[in-house]
Design a protein around this motif. Structure first.
Motif, PDB file in Angstrom:
ATOM      1  N   VAL A 118     -95.346   0.056 -53.534  1.00 33.48           N
ATOM      2  CA  VAL A 118     -94.839  -1.321 -53.630  1.00 33.48           C
ATOM      3  C   VAL A 118     -94.710  -1.907 -52.227  1.00 33.48           C
ATOM      4  O   VAL A 118     -94.280  -1.226 -51.295  1.00 33.48           O
ATOM      5  CB  VAL A 118     -93.453  -1.364 -54.308  1.00 33.48           C
ATOM      6  CG1 VAL A 118     -92.939  -2.800 -54.382  1.00 33.48           C
ATOM      7  CG2 VAL A 118     -93.501  -0.748 -55.702  1.00 33.48           C
ATOM      8  N   ALA A 119     -95.091  -3.203 -52.087  1.00 37.07           N
ATOM      9  CA  ALA A 119     -94.893  -3.915 -50.826  1.00 37.07           C
ATOM     10  C   ALA A 119     -93.911  -5.054 -51.069  1.00 37.07           C
ATOM     11  O   ALA A 119     -94.110  -5.848 -51.982  1.00 37.07           O
ATOM     12  CB  ALA A 119     -96.213  -4.461 -50.307  1.00 37.07           C
ATOM     13  N   MET A 120     -92.845  -5.087 -50.272  1.00 33.93           N
ATOM     14  CA  MET A 120     -91.842  -6.142 -50.410  1.00 33.93           C
ATOM     15  C   MET A 120     -92.058  -7.117 -49.273  1.00 33.93           C
ATOM     16  O   MET A 120     -91.886  -6.759 -48.103  1.00 33.93           O
ATOM     17  CB  MET A 120     -90.457  -5.509 -50.306  1.00 33.93           C
ATOM     18  CG  MET A 120     -89.427  -6.242 -51.099  1.00 33.93           C
ATOM     19  SD  MET A 120     -87.869  -5.322 -51.048  1.00 33.93           S
ATOM     20  CE  MET A 120     -87.141  -6.091 -49.630  1.00 33.93           C
TER      21      MET A 120
ATOM     22  N   LEU B 157     -92.331   2.565 -50.392  1.00 34.63           N
ATOM     23  CA  LEU B 157     -92.129   1.118 -50.201  1.00 34.63           C
ATOM     24  C   LEU B 157     -92.420   0.656 -48.775  1.00 34.63           C
ATOM     25  O   LEU B 157     -91.998   1.282 -47.811  1.00 34.63           O
ATOM     26  CB  LEU B 157     -90.668   0.777 -50.558  1.00 34.63           C
ATOM     27  CG  LEU B 157     -90.210  -0.667 -50.469  1.00 34.63           C
ATOM     28  CD1 LEU B 157     -90.906  -1.526 -51.528  1.00 34.63           C
ATOM     29  CD2 LEU B 157     -88.695  -0.753 -50.651  1.00 34.63           C
ATOM     30  N   VAL B 158     -93.153  -0.461 -48.684  1.00 36.48           N
ATOM     31  CA  VAL B 158     -93.372  -1.110 -47.384  1.00 36.48           C
ATOM     32  C   VAL B 158     -92.582  -2.409 -47.371  1.00 36.48           C
ATOM     33  O   VAL B 158     -92.603  -3.164 -48.350  1.00 36.48           O
ATOM     34  CB  VAL B 158     -94.872  -1.422 -47.161  1.00 36.48           C
ATOM     35  CG1 VAL B 158     -95.053  -2.364 -45.976  1.00 36.48           C
ATOM     36  CG2 VAL B 158     -95.647  -0.144 -46.945  1.00 36.48           C
ATOM     37  N   ILE B 159     -91.863  -2.674 -46.283  1.00 33.49           N
ATOM     38  CA  ILE B 159     -91.047  -3.886 -46.174  1.00 33.49           C
ATOM     39  C   ILE B 159     -91.540  -4.764 -45.026  1.00 33.49           C
ATOM     40  O   ILE B 159     -91.724  -4.272 -43.913  1.00 33.49           O
ATOM     41  CB  ILE B 159     -89.568  -3.532 -45.908  1.00 33.49           C
ATOM     42  CG1 ILE B 159     -88.997  -2.724 -47.071  1.00 33.49           C
ATOM     43  CG2 ILE B 159     -88.745  -4.787 -45.664  1.00 33.49           C
ATOM     44  CD1 ILE B 159     -87.531  -2.344 -46.885  1.00 33.49           C
ATOM     45  N   ALA B 160     -91.775  -6.046 -45.304  1.00 37.76           N
ATOM     46  CA  ALA B 160     -92.142  -6.979 -44.230  1.00 37.76           C
ATOM     47  C   ALA B 160     -91.228  -8.193 -44.265  1.00 37.76           C
ATOM     48  O   ALA B 160     -91.116  -8.882 -45.288  1.00 37.76           O
ATOM     49  CB  ALA B 160     -93.597  -7.410 -44.380  1.00 37.76           C
ATOM     50  N   ASP B 161     -90.557  -8.439 -43.168  1.00 38.10           N
ATOM     51  CA  ASP B 161     -89.646  -9.586 -43.041  1.00 38.10           C
ATOM     52  C   ASP B 161     -89.538  -9.865 -41.551  1.00 38.10           C
ATOM     53  O   ASP B 161     -89.448  -8.937 -40.757  1.00 38.10           O
ATOM     54  CB  ASP B 161     -88.275  -9.229 -43.626  1.00 38.10           C
ATOM     55  CG  ASP B 161     -87.377 -10.453 -43.741  1.00 38.10           C
ATOM     56  OD1 ASP B 161     -86.808 -10.643 -44.828  1.00 38.10           O
ATOM     57  OD2 ASP B 161     -87.240 -11.203 -42.759  1.00 38.10           O
ATOM     58  N   ASP B 162     -89.573 -11.147 -41.179  1.00 39.14           N
ATOM     59  CA  ASP B 162     -89.606 -11.443 -39.752  1.00 39.14           C
ATOM     60  C   ASP B 162     -88.249 -11.263 -39.073  1.00 39.14           C
ATOM     61  O   ASP B 162     -88.177 -11.071 -37.876  1.00 39.14           O
ATOM     62  CB  ASP B 162     -90.138 -12.850 -39.510  1.00 39.14           C
ATOM     63  CG  ASP B 162     -89.288 -13.897 -40.188  1.00 39.14           C
ATOM     64  OD1 ASP B 162     -88.790 -13.609 -41.293  1.00 39.14           O
ATOM     65  OD2 ASP B 162     -89.114 -14.985 -39.623  1.00 39.14           O
ATOM     66  N   GLN B 163     -87.177 -11.304 -39.815  1.00 40.68           N
ATOM     67  CA  GLN B 163     -85.871 -11.122 -39.203  1.00 40.68           C
ATOM     68  C   GLN B 163     -85.525  -9.637 -39.169  1.00 40.68           C
ATOM     69  O   GLN B 163     -85.242  -9.033 -40.201  1.00 40.68           O
ATOM     70  CB  GLN B 163     -84.817 -11.890 -39.986  1.00 40.68           C
ATOM     71  CG  GLN B 163     -85.088 -13.386 -39.964  1.00 40.68           C
ATOM     72  CD  GLN B 163     -84.064 -14.159 -40.757  1.00 40.68           C
ATOM     73  OE1 GLN B 163     -83.585 -13.697 -41.790  1.00 40.68           O
ATOM     74  NE2 GLN B 163     -83.724 -15.344 -40.275  1.00 40.68           N
ATOM     75  N   ALA B 164     -85.521  -9.087 -37.964  1.00 37.31           N
ATOM     76  CA  ALA B 164     -85.344  -7.650 -37.804  1.00 37.31           C
ATOM     77  C   ALA B 164     -84.062  -7.148 -38.461  1.00 37.31           C
ATOM     78  O   ALA B 164     -84.034  -6.082 -39.073  1.00 37.31           O
ATOM     79  CB  ALA B 164     -85.343  -7.287 -36.326  1.00 37.31           C
ATOM     80  N   LEU B 165     -83.017  -7.938 -38.332  1.00 32.90           N
ATOM     81  CA  LEU B 165     -81.730  -7.530 -38.870  1.00 32.90           C
ATOM     82  C   LEU B 165     -81.809  -7.389 -40.386  1.00 32.90           C
ATOM     83  O   LEU B 165     -81.367  -6.393 -40.967  1.00 32.90           O
ATOM     84  CB  LEU B 165     -80.688  -8.591 -38.505  1.00 32.90           C
ATOM     85  CG  LEU B 165     -79.282  -8.106 -38.276  1.00 32.90           C
ATOM     86  CD1 LEU B 165     -79.276  -6.987 -37.270  1.00 32.90           C
ATOM     87  CD2 LEU B 165     -78.403  -9.251 -37.818  1.00 32.90           C
ATOM     88  N   VAL B 166     -82.390  -8.387 -41.007  1.00 34.27           N
ATOM     89  CA  VAL B 166     -82.529  -8.386 -42.461  1.00 34.27           C
ATOM     90  C   VAL B 166     -83.453  -7.264 -42.907  1.00 34.27           C
ATOM     91  O   VAL B 166     -83.166  -6.542 -43.862  1.00 34.27           O
ATOM     92  CB  VAL B 166     -83.077  -9.744 -42.948  1.00 34.27           C
ATOM     93  CG1 VAL B 166     -83.311  -9.718 -44.445  1.00 34.27           C
ATOM     94  CG2 VAL B 166     -82.130 -10.865 -42.556  1.00 34.27           C
ATOM     95  N   ARG B 167     -84.541  -7.115 -42.168  1.00 30.52           N
ATOM     96  CA  ARG B 167     -85.518  -6.072 -42.494  1.00 30.52           C
ATOM     97  C   ARG B 167     -84.847  -4.697 -42.470  1.00 30.52           C
ATOM     98  O   ARG B 167     -84.943  -3.922 -43.416  1.00 30.52           O
ATOM     99  CB  ARG B 167     -86.656  -6.125 -41.477  1.00 30.52           C
ATOM    100  CG  ARG B 167     -87.781  -5.183 -41.742  1.00 30.52           C
ATOM    101  CD  ARG B 167     -88.961  -5.516 -40.838  1.00 30.52           C
ATOM    102  NE  ARG B 167     -88.753  -5.155 -39.451  1.00 30.52           N
ATOM    103  CZ  ARG B 167     -88.755  -6.002 -38.435  1.00 30.52           C
ATOM    104  NH1 ARG B 167     -88.898  -7.293 -38.646  1.00 30.52           N
ATOM    105  NH2 ARG B 167     -88.578  -5.588 -37.205  1.00 30.52           N
TER     106      ARG B 167
END
Lengths: 203, 203
Positions: free
Chosen positions: A51-53, A5-15
């Motif tokens: 999968v990319a989230m 799994l790859v995760i992309a989210d701009d909020q580091a904490l959430v990521r």
DNA sequence: AATGAGGGATGACAAATGTCATGCGGCGCT
DNA sequence: AGCGCCGCATGACATTTGTCATCCCTCATT
């Protein structure tokens, strides 16, 4: 074999938190974490992810465009969109861009891992409430230019400001804004902006 | 003995993920998760929590008010605010409400557990960039009524709409809006709204 | 007692905004 | 070739905004 799994989210904490949450699952392995959309496709290829989230709202390349890039670069990799706002237009556009799933951030945490597994199996995962909204809301009635002008208006500048930023005559800008108001049903420019944003017609 | 932690965040996914992340720490124990601010103080008391981690933006009771409630109900419990937006006004108000720490959601996930430990020890944790901004930005120049009217204007209605919702004369509404524009430096009503929001002067 | 700030209001005036009709050229469809 | 939609523009017009001066009342400060 576990799901890569790859995760992309701009909020580091959430990521980081999402990575921690999903990393607890025995059949899921988080192979990369990104803070914006630009490097997602490359990361997917590099780590041969399953999968990319992706978050829809990101600086640089937005989630929708990133999803399209992933599909082009690695057709076998499924895309699951995760977003704060359940904008009907986002869902439609995400699906058109080749996403397999779409969940909002206030779905229970338990269901997230399940959603990842489902899209990995080739199934589609869509919030049923959102799907219904998306059908009733319909596609954006705005033309490209109208959306562009309305977007330029969304930070509150005057007609002169918008005209300058869009290289248009002031009269033309007023015409476009008038058209957006008519199509959104808004009674003022600001209302039109809000309605269009709520429906995901800008971006 | 481990730190007993209460988490409140309106986005279930984020809430669960944060719980998972912090639950991995050996010295932290998540004793309650809430989706809004109303029950936080009660939960803190019930579970005799050491630290409450609160989101600023929540439906029902907002995080700032919830922080104040926690301080009243359980003075020994420290409050750590976590927020998406680094609005200077939020920081100031959170501190006034008795919070011990304030972190934005794009700080690295690693630092979160450390922040929890620090506030538990009675230290203050504040993003240094934000602290600086907060000093230069200064307190809200808006009077209570001005802020109220501007908030009513923030969804894009006409003067008549605002007047009705605030039970004021239309002329008075225009006067207040004019004052907010002068104080924020905005050239239009919409710009004043944006500036005030960015600074955390509404809410 | 005086001063000043804030809440509330009116009226007048200038500027910005929203509406509409109309015009033109381009593009795609039938 | 004709039709309709879009992009772009003008000009005229009615409203809506934003600005300002001025007024009254209350409350806290001096």
């Amino acid at each position: 074999m576990s799901i890569r799994l790859v995760i992309a989210d701009d909020q580091a904490l959430v990521r980081g938190a999402l990575a921690a949450l999903l990393g607890l699952e025995p059949d899921i392995e988080v192979v990369a974490e990104l803070g914006d959309g630009t490097g997602v496709a490359a990361a997917v290829v590099e780590h041969s992810a399953d999968v990319a989230m992706l978050d829809v709202e990101m600086p640089g390349l937005d989630g929708i465009s990133a999803a399209a890039a992933v599909r082009r670069a690695a057709p076998s990799c499924r895309v699951l969109m995760v977003t704060t706002f359940g904008r009907p237009g986002y869902l439609r556009r995400a699906m058109l861009a080749g996403a397999s799933g779409f969940v909002v951030k206030d779905t229970p945490a338990r269901q997230l891992a399940e959603a990842v597994r489902r899209v990995h199996q080739g199934l589609r995962v869509v919030d049923p409430v959102l799907a219904a909204e998306s059908l009733t809301a319909g596609d954006s009635p705005l033309t490209e230019r109208e959306a562009e002008v309305l977007k330029a208006a969304s930070d509150g500048g005057t007609v002169a400001d918008i005209a300058k930023s869009a290289m248009l005559s002031e009269g033309t800008v007023r015409n476009y804004l008038s058209a957006t108001m008519a199509k959104t049903g808004g009674r003022t420019r600001a209302e039109a902006v809000r309605i269009a944003e709520d429906n995901g017609w800008l971006l």
